[in-house]
Design a protein around this motif. Structure first.
Motif, mmCIF file in Angstrom:
data_model
loop_
_atom_site.group_PDB
_atom_site.id
_atom_site.type_symbol
_atom_site.label_atom_id
_atom_site.label_comp_id
_atom_site.label_asym_id
_atom_site.label_seq_id
_atom_site.Cartn_x
_atom_site.Cartn_y
_atom_site.Cartn_z
ATOM 1 N N VAL A 46 1.007 -1.109 0.007
ATOM 2 C CA VAL A 46 -0.018 -0.081 0.012
ATOM 3 C C VAL A 46 0.797 1.188 -0.040
ATOM 4 O O VAL A 46 0.611 2.202 -0.819
ATOM 5 N N ILE A 47 1.914 1.307 0.980
ATOM 6 C CA ILE A 47 2.743 2.297 0.829
ATOM 7 C C ILE A 47 3.596 2.366 -0.204
ATOM 8 O O ILE A 47 3.662 3.676 -0.932
ATOM 9 N N LEU A 48 4.114 1.513 -0.906
ATOM 10 C CA LEU A 48 4.538 1.589 -2.171
ATOM 11 C C LEU A 48 3.871 2.154 -3.201
ATOM 12 O O LEU A 48 4.079 2.798 -4.034
ATOM 13 N N VAL A 49 2.476 1.749 -3.489
ATOM 14 C CA VAL A 49 1.485 2.122 -4.473
ATOM 15 C C VAL A 49 1.349 3.775 -3.982
ATOM 16 O O VAL A 49 1.258 4.543 -5.189
ATOM 17 N N LEU A 50 1.334 4.112 -2.838
ATOM 18 C CA LEU A 50 1.175 5.570 -2.577
ATOM 19 C C LEU A 50 2.283 6.339 -3.054
ATOM 20 O O LEU A 50 2.221 7.390 -3.464
ATOM 21 N N VAL A 51 3.494 5.838 -2.704
ATOM 22 C CA VAL A 51 4.757 6.616 -3.369
ATOM 23 C C VAL A 51 4.727 6.911 -4.810
ATOM 24 O O VAL A 51 5.055 8.001 -5.301
ATOM 25 N N MET A 52 4.304 5.653 -5.351
ATOM 26 C CA MET A 52 4.237 5.793 -6.868
ATOM 27 C C MET A 52 3.106 6.753 -7.596
ATOM 28 O O MET A 52 3.686 7.381 -8.282
ATOM 29 N N ALA A 53 2.145 6.488 -6.565
ATOM 30 C CA ALA A 53 1.007 7.541 -7.289
ATOM 31 C C ALA A 53 1.552 9.206 -6.801
ATOM 32 O O ALA A 53 1.135 9.896 -7.780
ATOM 33 N N LEU A 54 2.130 9.336 -5.653
ATOM 34 C CA LEU A 54 2.432 10.673 -5.162
ATOM 35 C C LEU A 54 3.418 11.162 -6.254
ATOM 36 O O LEU A 54 3.678 12.243 -6.736
ATOM 37 N N GLY A 55 4.305 10.018 -6.758
ATOM 38 C CA GLY A 55 5.413 10.403 -7.793
ATOM 39 C C GLY A 55 4.670 10.780 -8.946
ATOM 40 O O GLY A 55 5.236 11.833 -9.691
ATOM 41 N N PHE A 56 3.873 10.106 -9.674
ATOM 42 C CA PHE A 56 3.205 10.584 -10.698
ATOM 43 C C PHE A 56 2.317 11.801 -10.608
ATOM 44 O O PHE A 56 2.016 12.558 -11.574
#
Length: 141
Positions: free
Chosen positions: A98-108
């Protein structure tokens, strides 16, 4: 038992005092946040005091000891201990994704780099905690 009841009565009095302070003393706009905090904490403390006081009158001392003994047996049961360990492991594993997906979403989404670094550091903190506790428990057990 009377010491506990005195503590619960003290909690009730402190809660009501905080409620009165928040509702009637801190009324200016500058103290609105303090007033809200007093009302919130006062409500919580007084409700806990009332609930614990009522339960102390309803449950006898012998029954209270028996309930505490049953709870202790249930908490220390080996099966329940293993279930709690497995639940903690699976929760941690899922939260990593979940945190990994959050980091990627925030990056995009092109958020501020500092926010992205702070969220990504959660993964590094968890890795450090896993290493620390693995070493700690391998030496302890």
């Amino acid at each position: 038992m009377t010491n506990r009841r005195l503590l619960f009565i003290f909690m009730l009095v402190v809660g009501l005092l905080l409620l009165l302070l928040g509702g009637f003393v801190f009324t200016s706009k500058e103290l609105k946040m303090v007033s809200s905090l007093c009302i919130g904490f006062g409500t919580a403390i007084s409700v806990l005091g009332i609930g614990n006081l009522l339960s102390s009158f309803m449950v006898s001392a012998v029954e209270d000891k028996r309930i505490k003994q049953l709870i202790e047996i249930e908490v220390n049961d080996e099966r329940n201990t293993r279930i709690r360990e497995k639940v903690g492991y699976m929760t941690s594993k899922i939260m990593n994704y979940v945190i990994l997906v959050l980091v990627m979403a925030l990056g995009f989404m092109n958020v501020n780099k500092m926010v992205l670094i702070m969220v990504a550091s959660l993964l590094l903190i968890e890795l450090a905690l896993v290493i620390f506790f693995s070493n700690y428990f391998s030496k302890r057990m």
